[in-house]
Design a protein around this motif. Structure first.
Motif, PDB file in Angstrom:
ATOM      1  N   VAL A 176      15.413  10.310 -18.250  1.00 10.69           N
ATOM      2  CA  VAL A 176      15.058   9.318 -17.235  1.00 10.69           C
ATOM      3  C   VAL A 176      13.759   8.638 -17.666  1.00 10.69           C
ATOM      4  CG1 VAL A 176      14.409   8.985 -14.837  1.00 10.69           C
ATOM      5  CG2 VAL A 176      16.173  10.629 -15.409  1.00 10.69           C
ATOM      6  N   ASP A 177      13.763   7.308 -17.679  1.00  9.85           N
ATOM      7  CA  ASP A 177      12.570   6.528 -17.998  1.00  9.85           C
ATOM      8  C   ASP A 177      11.989   5.964 -16.712  1.00  9.85           C
ATOM      9  OD1 ASP A 177      12.852   6.964 -20.695  1.00  9.85           O
ATOM     10  OD2 ASP A 177      13.924   5.092 -21.066  1.00  9.85           O
ATOM     11  N   LYS A 178      10.682   6.030 -16.593  1.00  9.76           N
ATOM     12  CA  LYS A 178      10.006   5.475 -15.425  1.00  9.76           C
ATOM     13  C   LYS A 178       9.801   3.978 -15.612  1.00  9.76           C
ATOM     14  CE  LYS A 178       7.470   9.620 -14.187  1.00  9.76           C
ATOM     15  NZ  LYS A 178       6.148  10.206 -13.975  1.00  9.76           N
ATOM     16  N   ARG A 179       9.990   3.229 -14.569  1.00  8.84           N
ATOM     17  CA  ARG A 179       9.706   1.792 -14.543  1.00  8.84           C
ATOM     18  C   ARG A 179       8.780   1.539 -13.361  1.00  8.84           C
ATOM     19  NH1 ARG A 179      11.723   0.912 -19.355  1.00  8.84           N
ATOM     20  NH2 ARG A 179      13.959   0.835 -19.487  1.00  8.84           N
ATOM     21  N   TYR A 180       7.590   1.043 -13.651  1.00  4.46           N
ATOM     22  CA  TYR A 180       6.646   0.746 -12.594  1.00  4.46           C
ATOM     23  C   TYR A 180       6.704  -0.737 -12.263  1.00  4.46           C
ATOM     24  CZ  TYR A 180       4.666   5.343 -13.465  1.00  4.46           C
ATOM     25  OH  TYR A 180       4.491   6.691 -13.600  1.00  4.46           O
ATOM     26  N   LYS A 181       7.031  -1.057 -11.021  1.00  2.00           N
ATOM     27  CA  LYS A 181       7.042  -2.440 -10.558  1.00  2.00           C
ATOM     28  C   LYS A 181       5.728  -2.661  -9.817  1.00  2.00           C
ATOM     29  CE  LYS A 181      11.807  -2.985 -10.776  1.00  2.00           C
ATOM     30  NZ  LYS A 181      12.346  -4.097 -11.470  1.00  2.00           N
ATOM     31  N   ARG A 182       4.809  -3.338 -10.483  1.00  2.00           N
ATOM     32  CA  ARG A 182       3.468  -3.504  -9.929  1.00  2.00           C
ATOM     33  C   ARG A 182       3.406  -4.721  -9.016  1.00  2.00           C
ATOM     34  NH1 ARG A 182       0.408   0.103 -12.584  1.00  2.00           N
ATOM     35  NH2 ARG A 182       1.185   0.812 -14.598  1.00  2.00           N
ATOM     36  N   THR A 183       2.665  -4.582  -7.921  1.00  2.00           N
ATOM     37  CA  THR A 183       2.441  -5.686  -6.998  1.00  2.00           C
ATOM     38  C   THR A 183       0.955  -6.016  -7.005  1.00  2.00           C
ATOM     39  OG1 THR A 183       2.113  -4.243  -5.087  1.00  2.00           O
ATOM     40  CG2 THR A 183       4.365  -4.953  -5.540  1.00  2.00           C
ATOM     41  N   SER A 184       0.593  -7.143  -6.400  1.00  2.00           N
ATOM     42  CA  SER A 184      -0.799  -7.557  -6.400  1.00  2.00           C
ATOM     43  C   SER A 184      -1.156  -8.269  -5.107  1.00  2.00           C
ATOM     44  CB  SER A 184      -1.101  -8.455  -7.594  1.00  2.00           C
ATOM     45  OG  SER A 184      -0.041  -9.286  -7.887  1.00  2.00           O
ATOM     46  N   HIS A 185      -2.448  -8.327  -4.838  1.00  2.00           N
ATOM     47  CA  HIS A 185      -3.003  -9.053  -3.710  1.00  2.00           C
ATOM     48  C   HIS A 185      -3.793 -10.237  -4.267  1.00  2.00           C
ATOM     49  CE1 HIS A 185      -1.787  -5.594  -1.485  1.00  2.00           C
ATOM     50  NE2 HIS A 185      -2.810  -4.846  -1.833  1.00  2.00           N
ATOM     51  N   ILE A 186      -3.372 -11.458  -3.924  1.00  2.00           N
ATOM     52  CA  ILE A 186      -4.001 -12.676  -4.457  1.00  2.00           C
ATOM     53  C   ILE A 186      -4.934 -13.246  -3.393  1.00  2.00           C
ATOM     54  CG2 ILE A 186      -3.597 -14.966  -5.409  1.00  2.00           C
ATOM     55  CD1 ILE A 186      -0.742 -13.989  -6.098  1.00  2.00           C
ATOM     56  N   TYR A 187      -6.193 -13.515  -3.758  1.00  2.00           N
ATOM     57  CA  TYR A 187      -7.218 -14.012  -2.847  1.00  2.00           C
ATOM     58  C   TYR A 187      -7.776 -15.324  -3.396  1.00  2.00           C
ATOM     59  CZ  TYR A 187     -11.629 -14.096  -0.240  1.00  2.00           C
ATOM     60  OH  TYR A 187     -12.694 -14.457   0.553  1.00  2.00           O
ATOM     61  N   VAL A 188      -7.788 -16.358  -2.544  1.00  2.00           N
ATOM     62  CA  VAL A 188      -8.340 -17.663  -2.940  1.00  2.00           C
ATOM     63  C   VAL A 188      -9.271 -18.146  -1.817  1.00  2.00           C
ATOM     64  CG1 VAL A 188      -7.831 -20.078  -3.477  1.00  2.00           C
ATOM     65  CG2 VAL A 188      -6.317 -18.274  -4.309  1.00  2.00           C
ATOM     66  N   LYS A 189     -10.514 -18.481  -2.178  1.00  2.00           N
ATOM     67  CA  LYS A 189     -11.469 -19.024  -1.223  1.00  2.00           C
ATOM     68  C   LYS A 189     -11.843 -20.435  -1.644  1.00  2.00           C
ATOM     69  CE  LYS A 189     -15.003 -16.595   0.350  1.00  2.00           C
ATOM     70  NZ  LYS A 189     -16.349 -15.931   0.410  1.00  2.00           N
ATOM     71  N   VAL A 190     -11.759 -21.385  -0.695  1.00  2.00           N
ATOM     72  CA  VAL A 190     -12.146 -22.769  -0.953  1.00  2.00           C
ATOM     73  C   VAL A 190     -13.363 -23.115  -0.119  1.00  2.00           C
ATOM     74  CG1 VAL A 190      -9.836 -23.526  -1.621  1.00  2.00           C
ATOM     75  CG2 VAL A 190     -10.534 -23.690   0.747  1.00  2.00           C
ATOM     76  N   SER A 191     -14.150 -24.059  -0.610  1.00  2.00           N
ATOM     77  CA  SER A 191     -15.375 -24.436   0.068  1.00  2.00           C
ATOM     78  C   SER A 191     -15.644 -25.917  -0.188  1.00  2.00           C
ATOM     79  CB  SER A 191     -16.546 -23.587  -0.434  1.00  2.00           C
ATOM     80  OG  SER A 191     -17.746 -24.032   0.120  1.00  2.00           O
ATOM     81  N   ASN A 192     -16.457 -26.519   0.689  1.00  2.00           N
ATOM     82  CA  ASN A 192     -16.872 -27.893   0.430  1.00  2.00           C
ATOM     83  C   ASN A 192     -18.308 -27.955  -0.071  1.00  2.00           C
ATOM     84  OD1 ASN A 192     -18.232 -27.268   2.775  1.00  2.00           O
ATOM     85  ND2 ASN A 192     -17.661 -29.125   3.866  1.00  2.00           N
ATOM     86  N   GLY A 193     -18.938 -26.806  -0.252  1.00  2.00           N
ATOM     87  CA  GLY A 193     -20.272 -26.736  -0.831  1.00  2.00           C
ATOM     88  C   GLY A 193     -21.406 -26.894   0.168  1.00  2.00           C
ATOM     89  N   LYS A 194     -21.089 -27.016   1.440  1.00  2.00           N
ATOM     90  CA  LYS A 194     -22.119 -27.171   2.459  1.00  2.00           C
ATOM     91  C   LYS A 194     -22.188 -25.913   3.314  1.00  2.00           C
ATOM     92  CE  LYS A 194     -21.382 -32.119   2.636  1.00  2.00           C
ATOM     93  NZ  LYS A 194     -20.888 -33.242   3.416  1.00  2.00           N
ATOM     94  N   GLU A 195     -23.387 -25.622   3.786  1.00  2.00           N
ATOM     95  CA  GLU A 195     -23.576 -24.449   4.640  1.00  2.00           C
ATOM     96  C   GLU A 195     -23.190 -24.804   6.075  1.00  2.00           C
ATOM     97  OE1 GLU A 195     -24.673 -21.395   3.743  1.00  2.00           O
ATOM     98  OE2 GLU A 195     -24.672 -22.042   1.661  1.00  2.00           O
ATOM     99  N   ASP A 196     -22.605 -23.825   6.768  1.00  2.00           N
ATOM    100  CA  ASP A 196     -22.280 -24.054   8.175  1.00  2.00           C
ATOM    101  C   ASP A 196     -23.443 -23.612   9.044  1.00  2.00           C
ATOM    102  OD1 ASP A 196     -21.755 -21.504   7.231  1.00  2.00           O
ATOM    103  OD2 ASP A 196     -20.383 -21.046   8.863  1.00  2.00           O
ATOM    104  N   ASN A 197     -23.696 -24.372  10.105  1.00  2.00           N
ATOM    105  CA  ASN A 197     -24.839 -24.093  10.982  1.00  2.00           C
ATOM    106  C   ASN A 197     -24.365 -23.592  12.303  1.00  2.00           C
ATOM    107  OD1 ASN A 197     -26.701 -24.896   9.063  1.00  2.00           O
ATOM    108  ND2 ASN A 197     -26.574 -27.019   9.675  1.00  2.00           N
TER     109      ASN A 197
END
Length: 114
Positions: free
Chosen positions: A93-114
């Motif tokens: 028996v051969d093992k097969r690992y099906k890997r999953t991932s968590h994808i994170y994306v952060k966008v910004s407009n470059g200005k601070e929020d007040n």
């Protein structure tokens, strides 16, 4: 002002997706979308969905303009590993690992929020 989006349990190995994710880090959103559309990988299709979700969060929830946004932070972490088995040579028996991932994306407009 910043907003982010997260895709948990994406069915792609993190090592494969990191190469595509490195292409868009620090770029403007419009330029990042063009890069992802011309890159023909499964990772680019998944990352584009997460990027579109982050942009939609910024425009709808915070009222930001899409043309002012840039990709501030992106990373991909390992998710759960699905362990599967397949018949190998000599009735082993051969093992097969099906890997999953968590994808994170952060966008910004470059200005601070007040």
């Amino acid at each position: 002002m910043e907003t982010y989006s997260l895709h948990k349990g994406a069915m792609i190995a993190p090592r494969k997706a990191r190469m595509t994710l490195d292409l868009i880090r620090g770029k403007k959103v419009v330029e990042a979308e063009k890069i992802l559309l011309t890159t023909n990988t499964k990772a680019s299709r998944l990352i584009k969905k997460v990027l579109d979700s982050a942009v939609a969060n910024a425009t709808n929830n915070l009222g930001l303009d899409k043309n002012d946004l840039f990709v501030k932070e992106t990373y991909i972490n390992e998710g759960t590993v699905l362990k599967r088995y397949k018949i190998g040579s000599r009735s082993r028996v051969d093992k097969r690992y099906k890997r999953t991932s968590h994808i994170y994306v952060k966008v910004s407009n470059g200005k601070e929020d007040n």
